[in-house]
Every structure is written in C-alpha cells, then in structure tokens.
Design a protein around this motif. Structure first.
Motif: not given
Length: 323
Positions: A303-304, A174, A212, A191-193, A176, A258, A215, A218, A278
């Motif tokens: 992608y979430q 991640n 958005a 992972t991508s938010y 982040s 999330l 994300g 988070l 994000t």
C-alpha cells in the motif's frame, strides 16, 4: 497474504517506515526516481537504523538510471545494515527514465541486468559493457557478498512476466497498468493506491482528493494505456498537456508524480476517477479488495500512502487490513 507499504521517499520516510513496522506491516519499499524523490538507498539506510523486522527494498531500479555496480553496492551495503531483510526490484523504467527524456529499457536488458546484479552481489566477477567487473570490498569495510537478497521484476505485461518467470524471485505489479494484473505463479506483490474513507466521508472530500489524488493522477499519466482510457478526464488532461511545450511535457507530466496533485491535475481528479483508478473505500471495502487479491494470487499487497498525513494513512490501512 502479507501487507506491506510503498513510499514515494521524502526526508520523513525513514520515520514512516519505523511507524509501519510498529503497525505490523511486513515490507517497506521505496521508489527510485532521483528527479522527484529523496535518494532511495540513503532513505533505506536510515530506515535500517530505525527498524529491526520489516523488509526493506527499492522498487524499482532500472538499467538506464544507475550503473549496475552502483545498485549492487547499494544492495550489499543495505544488507549489511539490515541483514536478511532486503529486496531489490528491477524494472524497465517509467517515470525515472521519462524524466531523463528517455524511454524505458528493453526487457532483454532487464533480464541481463537481473542476472548480473545477482552475480555481483554474490561476489562473482562478470563481463559487463566490455569490461570485467566485480565488487572487491576490503576486508575491514564491513561488507561481504550476499546471496539471500531476492531480486524481483516489476512486470505489467506478457514480456515482463516472462522475464520474471525465467530469472526473478517474484514480481511487483500494478493493477493500473493492465486488466490482468497477476498472470504469474509465485511471489507476487501488488501495489495499491488510495485512502481509507472515514465514516460518512465522500470521494469529493478535499482530504480524500489529497490522499487518493496522487494514485488517481497516475492513471491520468498513463492516459490511453491506463484504466481511465476513453474518459473525459483523460481527454481533458491530455488537452492541457498538449499546451505545454513539447520539450517540457515529460517534466510536467511527472511533476508531483505519486506524491501530490498539481493544480493542473486537480480538476480531473473527480470522484469517478478516484473510484476507478484507486482502491479507495470504507474499511469493509478495503478488506473485500484484499480478499479478492489474495484469491487472485497476490502474496503481498504493498500500500502506498500519500497526501499530507502519511501516518494517518498508514494507521487507517493497517486497521482496515487487520494488522
């Protein structure tokens, strides 16, 4: 580079995974956090009946949440329902452990868990917690040992990447969590938010905040360990959190984690936070980010989608990614 998706599972997620397959996504992973989300294995079992191609996986299982036999059995059962398209990701634990009032596992435990999980799925007997254990499914159960289920590690720092290099079939990471998200050679899922902006849409738009915001939140939850360290938004969020009784802070920190934005978080989900935390942007910006990740070593971007319209988020990201 493959494009996959990652879900905070709800009762609607099996249908969203089927939609993701129709849109061309190659992977669909779900979180495993029973205090927050729908059951991961049950969700994927229902998705298996609705799909034929997309890979299915749990991201992540952790040593302190479910017993090793439970996860091994879940993976073998899912492999019987979706043969040749199952992944399992093992990690130290973040939200799932925190919501039990516990810390994540030590990386030595994660390494041991990965090795033991793979052995159990393959039909081996192992010694675990002072006892000899095995999966001994009856012949008429429809279940059989599997050796083609990749086991990845959720890694966000040097210790995790070292464990992944030794015993895992790849990593899920991640951006982040670290300024250096991909210090790893091999299969790497990033992972991508965020959300894909419509024409003329601003980061302050209520739709953008809804989609958005989870994300971005988070990064608020990560506080001084995340990409928003030192910002007014993190300080403001932490000041609010300090007003919550200590025995409940872990619950309030991860409420809607999330999947939504709480009223307490919303004032801190500013355009600056969305931009910093994000991958929100116009379609061309999304494509440029994907190209950058591929050049950096990502083999898959997961992608979430979030917010009230998951279908819209899946369609928009698929179009931006060129699926």
């Amino acid at each position: 580079m493959d494009i996959g998706c990652l879900f905070a599972p709800t009762t609607h997620t099996p249908d969203h995974i089927a939609e993701a397959e129709r849109l061309g996504y190659g992977y669909a992973y779900v979180y495993d956090s029973p205090s927050l989300f729908a059951n991961a294995w049950m969700t994927l079992g229902r998705a298996a009946d609705r799909t034929a191609r997309i890979r299915l996986g749990v991201a992540v299982v952790t040593p302190k949440l479910r017993h090793l036999v439970d996860n091994a059995s879940g993976a073998v059962t899912l492999a019987a329902l979706a043969p040749g398209r199952v992944d399992v990701v093992v990690g130290a634990g973040f939200t799932s452990a925190a919501l039990l009032g516990r810390r994540g596992s030590r990386w030595a435990e994660v390494e041991e868990y990965i090795l033991a999980l793979r052995a159990l799925m393959a039909g081996e007997e192992i010694d675990w917690e002072g006892a000899r254990i095995a999966l001994t499914f009856p012949g008429h159960s429809g279940l059989a040992p599997v050796t083609d289920v990749p086991v990845l590690a959720a890694a966000h720092g040097p210790k995790g990447f070292a464990v992944a290099s030794r015993v895992a079939d790849g990593v899920v990471t991640n951006p982040s969590h670290s300024s250096d998200p991909i210090p790893f050679e091999g299969r790497c899922v990033v992972t991508s938010y965020g959300t894909v902006l419509g024409e003329g849409e601003e980061l302050s738009s209520p739709r953008v905040v809804d989609a958005a915001g989870p994300g971005a939140a988070l990064a608020l939850h990560l506080g001084e360990y995340g990409p928003l360290a030192g910002t007014d938004e993190v300080r403001g969020y932490q000041a609010w959190l300090a007003s919550v009784p200590e025995e409940r802070r872990h619950i309030e920190t991860h409420r809607e984690h999330l999947i939504g934005v709480t009223p307490e978080e919303r004032p801190f989900i500013t355009p600056k936070v969305i931009e910093s935390a994000t991958a929100t942007g116009a379609p061309q910006q999304i494509r440029e980010r994907l190209e950058h990740l591929e050049q950096s070593g990502a083999t898959t971007v997961a992608y979430q989608p979030a917010g009230p319209d998951i279908s819209r988020e899946l369609r928009a990201f698929a179009a931006a990614a060129g699926l």
